[in-house]
Design an enzyme around this catalytic site. Structure first.
Site, PDB file in Angstrom:
ATOM      1  N   ALA A 180       0.851  -1.200   0.000  1.00 35.82           N
ATOM      2  CA  ALA A 180       0.000   0.000   0.000  1.00 35.82           C
ATOM      3  C   ALA A 180       0.883   1.245   0.000  1.00 35.82           C
ATOM      4  CB  ALA A 180      -0.910  -0.008   1.219  1.00 35.82           C
ATOM      5  N   ASN A 181       0.283   2.411   0.110  1.00 37.61           N
ATOM      6  CA  ASN A 181       1.054   3.649   0.261  1.00 37.61           C
ATOM      7  C   ASN A 181       0.345   4.550   1.260  1.00 37.61           C
ATOM      8  OD1 ASN A 181      -0.807   5.539  -1.214  1.00 37.61           O
ATOM      9  ND2 ASN A 181      -0.406   4.067  -2.856  1.00 37.61           N
ATOM     10  N   ARG A 182       0.931   5.717   1.533  1.00 35.81           N
ATOM     11  CA  ARG A 182       0.454   6.559   2.639  1.00 35.81           C
ATOM     12  C   ARG A 182      -0.672   7.512   2.265  1.00 35.81           C
ATOM     13  NH1 ARG A 182       3.971   5.922   6.796  1.00 35.81           N
ATOM     14  NH2 ARG A 182       6.117   5.399   6.233  1.00 35.81           N
TER      15      ARG A 182
END
Ligand code: C5P
Length: 399
Positions: A209-211
């Site tokens: 995932a990413n932020r």
């Protein structure tokens, strides 16, 4: 008949102003609306379910655990089978319950379960209205997208004056009409927005995932709706609530996001604010990868489809204006220019997401608008303000 065919769910709270809600029912029906009422226990001290039912022409609902009511329509359907919810009078207690997400009676449960636009008409003693707790709840509810009409200032039932009087029924009707009959530069336009991260599964319990928080994309969707557009929001996994009144489609992976975007076409304007994972795990498995001492699994990655480029290069139903975002940590504008060219979009909103800027997950953003005609740099703004300004700017560029 300005409200012709509109289905209004009217939640009547427990205050002396509840008697005015009966007049509100009449006013709404005169304009062609269908009205269904829920009365809290407090409301029933002031007006009867029979009066509400007689005036609305529909059964009035009072009890979360009423066997007949639940068998007939049920609280979840009550929360869905309408176009808009009005709470009048909205008492301090009802506002507190809504702000806190409580669901301990029929009214509060329906208000928690609904994703419809909500209009609140508060009425209470001026000291209760001005109490920091109520003002805090007001701020929370406004941030949740709840709309307000009133309270007005004037003489109150307890021989006090100040802010706390229920807005007059005709004012409530006018506020509702404004909410339902859209106005603004994007009326009649369909705006498509992607928002949030994507999750790319490794196995059933793990993912890449990413932020991205989705704050900027969701704010853009809200701003487009405020500008009168019909909005479709395709959102990756975020912790934000669905913006009220906006069709929100939830997806997890980039492939699902592309499919949802394609299914939502045609659109007049498409804004791709999502932080889509560039890669997915090529051999994601249906079974959890077992941890074995001394063995390190390696992940083979495959390229994800580029949603922005795919849509910008469509021939038949390319949206009139296609906008991409560019999150960079260095040479922001240089990279944005290259991206504009490569992706075939009309505008890139570029921002610096280096950790020090606090943009990822934060509330502020500093953006550069990069198009074929040049670069425009905006000052640091709240993400809501970036959204409003961007939507106003894009409305002018629409063919
Ligand atoms: O190439 P990069 O990821 O920096 O491009 C960012 C822009 O492209 C954003 O608007 C993002 O929503 C979009 N994008 C996309 N699909 C991808 C990767 C990025 O739509 N697979």
């Amino acid at each position: 008949m300005t409200l012709s065919g509109q289905r209004v769910l009217l939640v009547i709270g427990g205050g002396i102003a509840a008697y005015k809600s009966l007049d509100l029912i009449r006013r709404l029906r005169e304009r062609g609306a269908r009205v269904r009422c829920i009365l809290t226990a407090g409301a029933q001290q002031f007006v009867t379910p029979l009066a509400a039912a007689s005036l609305s022409g529909e059964h009035a609902h009072t009890d979360l655990f009423d066997r007949d009511d639940e068998a007939d329509i049920g609280h979840i359907r009550l929360a869905r089978d309408a176009d808009v919810v009005i709470v009048a009078p909205a008492t301090a207690n009802l506002m507190a319950k809504m702000a806190g997400g409580h669901a301990d009676d029929l009214a509060s449960t329906v208000l928690l379960a609904t994703t419809l636009p909500i209009l609140l008409a508060p009425a209470m003693n001026p000291r209760m209205w001005l109490h920091p707790a109520t003002q805090r709840n007001l701020a929370v509810l406004m941030a949740d997208g709840v709309r307000f009409v009133g309270p007005n200032e004037g003489p109150m039932a307890e021989a006090e004056t100040g802010p706390g009087r229920l807005a007059e029924p005709l004012e409530i009707v006018a506020a509702l009409e404004q909410m339902l009959v859209p106005s603004g530069p994007l009326v009649g336009r369909h705006v498509l927005v992607t928002s949030g991260p994507t999750h790319e599964p490794i196995d059933p319990v793990r993912y890449i995932a990413n932020r991205s928080s989705g704050k900027q994309g969701h704010a853009i969707a809200r701003a487009a709706a405020e500008a009168g557009a019909r909005v479709t929001l395709v959102s990756g996994p975020v912790t934000l609530p669905d913006p009220p009144g906006i069709r929100t489609i939830h997806v997890e992976t980039a492939a699902e996001m592309l499919a949802a975007v394609e299914a939502a076409l045609p659109a007049d304007l498409a804004i791709f604010a999502a932080a889509v994972a560039d890669w997915r795990v090529a051999d994601a498995t249906d079974r959890k990868i077992k941890k074995e001492p001394g063995r390190l699994p390696s992940l083979a990655l495959a390229e994800n489809p580029d949603i922005l480029a795919t849509i910008a290069h469509r021939v038949s139903d390319r949206p009139g204006v296609v906008v991409g975002f560019a999150a960079e940590t260095n040479d922001v504008v240089v990279h944005a220019r290259q991206k504009l060219e490569r992706k075939g979009c009309d505008l890139i909103v570029a921002n610096d997401v280096s950790t020090a800027t606090g943009v990822m997950g934060g509330d502020d953003n500093t953006v550069h608008l990069v198009s074929a005609t040049g670069v425009e740099t905006w000052p640091k703004l709240r993400k809501e303000d970036v959204a409003r300004r961007l939507v106003a700017e894009l409305a002018q560029r629409l063919p």
